[in-house]
Design a protein around this motif. Structure first.
Motif, mmCIF file in Angstrom:
data_model
loop_
_atom_site.group_PDB
_atom_site.id
_atom_site.type_symbol
_atom_site.label_atom_id
_atom_site.label_comp_id
_atom_site.label_asym_id
_atom_site.label_seq_id
_atom_site.Cartn_x
_atom_site.Cartn_y
_atom_site.Cartn_z
ATOM 1 N N LEU A 209 0.919 -14.731 -0.089
ATOM 2 C CA LEU A 209 0.970 -13.819 -1.226
ATOM 3 C C LEU A 209 2.411 -13.484 -1.609
ATOM 4 C CD1 LEU A 209 -1.934 -11.383 -0.282
ATOM 5 C CD2 LEU A 209 -1.896 -12.962 -2.216
ATOM 6 N N LYS A 210 3.290 -13.445 -0.639
ATOM 7 C CA LYS A 210 4.689 -13.141 -0.900
ATOM 8 C C LYS A 210 5.379 -14.222 -1.725
ATOM 9 C CE LYS A 210 5.496 -10.249 3.206
ATOM 10 N NZ LYS A 210 6.217 -10.142 4.499
ATOM 11 N N THR A 211 4.768 -15.399 -1.771
ATOM 12 C CA THR A 211 5.377 -16.493 -2.539
ATOM 13 C C THR A 211 5.030 -16.436 -4.025
ATOM 14 O OG1 THR A 211 3.512 -18.025 -2.185
ATOM 15 C CG2 THR A 211 5.240 -17.971 -0.498
ATOM 16 N N VAL A 212 4.074 -15.564 -4.410
ATOM 17 C CA VAL A 212 3.766 -15.392 -5.829
ATOM 18 C C VAL A 212 5.003 -14.802 -6.506
ATOM 19 C CG1 VAL A 212 2.281 -14.244 -7.506
ATOM 20 C CG2 VAL A 212 1.310 -15.074 -5.340
ATOM 21 N N PRO A 213 5.548 -15.432 -7.537
ATOM 22 C CA PRO A 213 6.849 -15.028 -8.100
ATOM 23 C C PRO A 213 6.952 -13.552 -8.488
ATOM 24 C CG PRO A 213 6.158 -17.135 -9.008
ATOM 25 C CD PRO A 213 5.001 -16.628 -8.201
#
Length: 224
Positions: A209-213
């Motif tokens: 989820l942290k990789t969602v911009p």
């Protein structure tokens, strides 16, 4: 139509103290505030509103709130000694009566901090009866969290597609969302997404989820 009320609703929780709302609910409210903070704070400034302020001392509300902040459960025999326990565990706390507009009569306002780590949270919540609680504000955001299920907290930009990206990823790994609340400061600014989950998300999902911009921060508040 048969009643949907449970035995818990009728007789209340197993607990230490005279009142499910003022004692057991207060313990759970303190515990939920602690869970939102992420650890035991070292400083707690607690405001009391309504009947929490008016009758809290007689019902043990203040010792119960502190007990919850220390991580005690509603049936812990140490609840009456929470003030002394707080001193030994390094929690500095104070209480004051506060006025709020249109708030539930059993409401507490927590200003929790860990100055050594430059960490601070403002949390508002209420004991709504039968040992049940509801947190309605975290910082600047209106929220709904009752501590019954794990809650995924996502701080993000208020942009189209963020909610679908987050919920789509959770669906792809089989996590069912029981409830969701999204609050924003203003249109197009920062927002906070709270998702109640039937199962606690694993660390690997949080990292995805942290990789969602548009996502800034992700964390899980465990059930209490």
């Amino acid at each position: 139509m048969p009643s949907t009320r449970s035995i818990f609703d009728i007789i209340g929780p197993t607990m230490v103290g005279p009142s499910s709302s003022h004692t057991a609910g207060a313990v759970r409210l303190g515990a939920l505030a602690r869970a939102i903070f992420g650890e035991q704070p070292t400083v707690a400034r607690i405001g009391l509103y309504g009947s929490f302020a008016d009758t809290g001392e007689g019902h043990g509300t203040m010792v119960a709130l502190v007990a919850g902040l220390l991580g005690l459960s509603v049936d812990d025999q140490r609840i009456p000694d929470s003030f002394e326990l707080a001193a030994s565990m390094g929690l500095d706390f104070t209480f004051e009566e506060m006025h709020l507009d249109d708030a539930h009569p059993n409401t507490a306002i927590f200003d929790l901090s860990y100055p050594e780590r430059d960490k601070y949270f403002h949390i508002v919540g209420s004991s709504i009866g039968g040992g049940n609680v509801m947190v309605t504000r975290i910082g600047e955001y209106e929220v709904e969290a009752n501590g019954d299920l794990p809650v995924l907290v996502v701080s993000h930009s208020d942009e189209p597609g963020v909610i679908s990206a987050v919920t789509g990823l959770m669906a792809s790994v089989g996590i069912n969302i029981a409830g969701m609340k999204v609050s924003r400061r203003r249109r197009g600014a920062d927002a906070l997404m709270l998702l109640e989950c039937d199962t606690q998300p694993e660390t690997s999902i949080i990292e995805q989820l942290k990789t969602v911009p548009q996502v800034h921060k992700v964390r899980v508040i465990p059930a209490v």
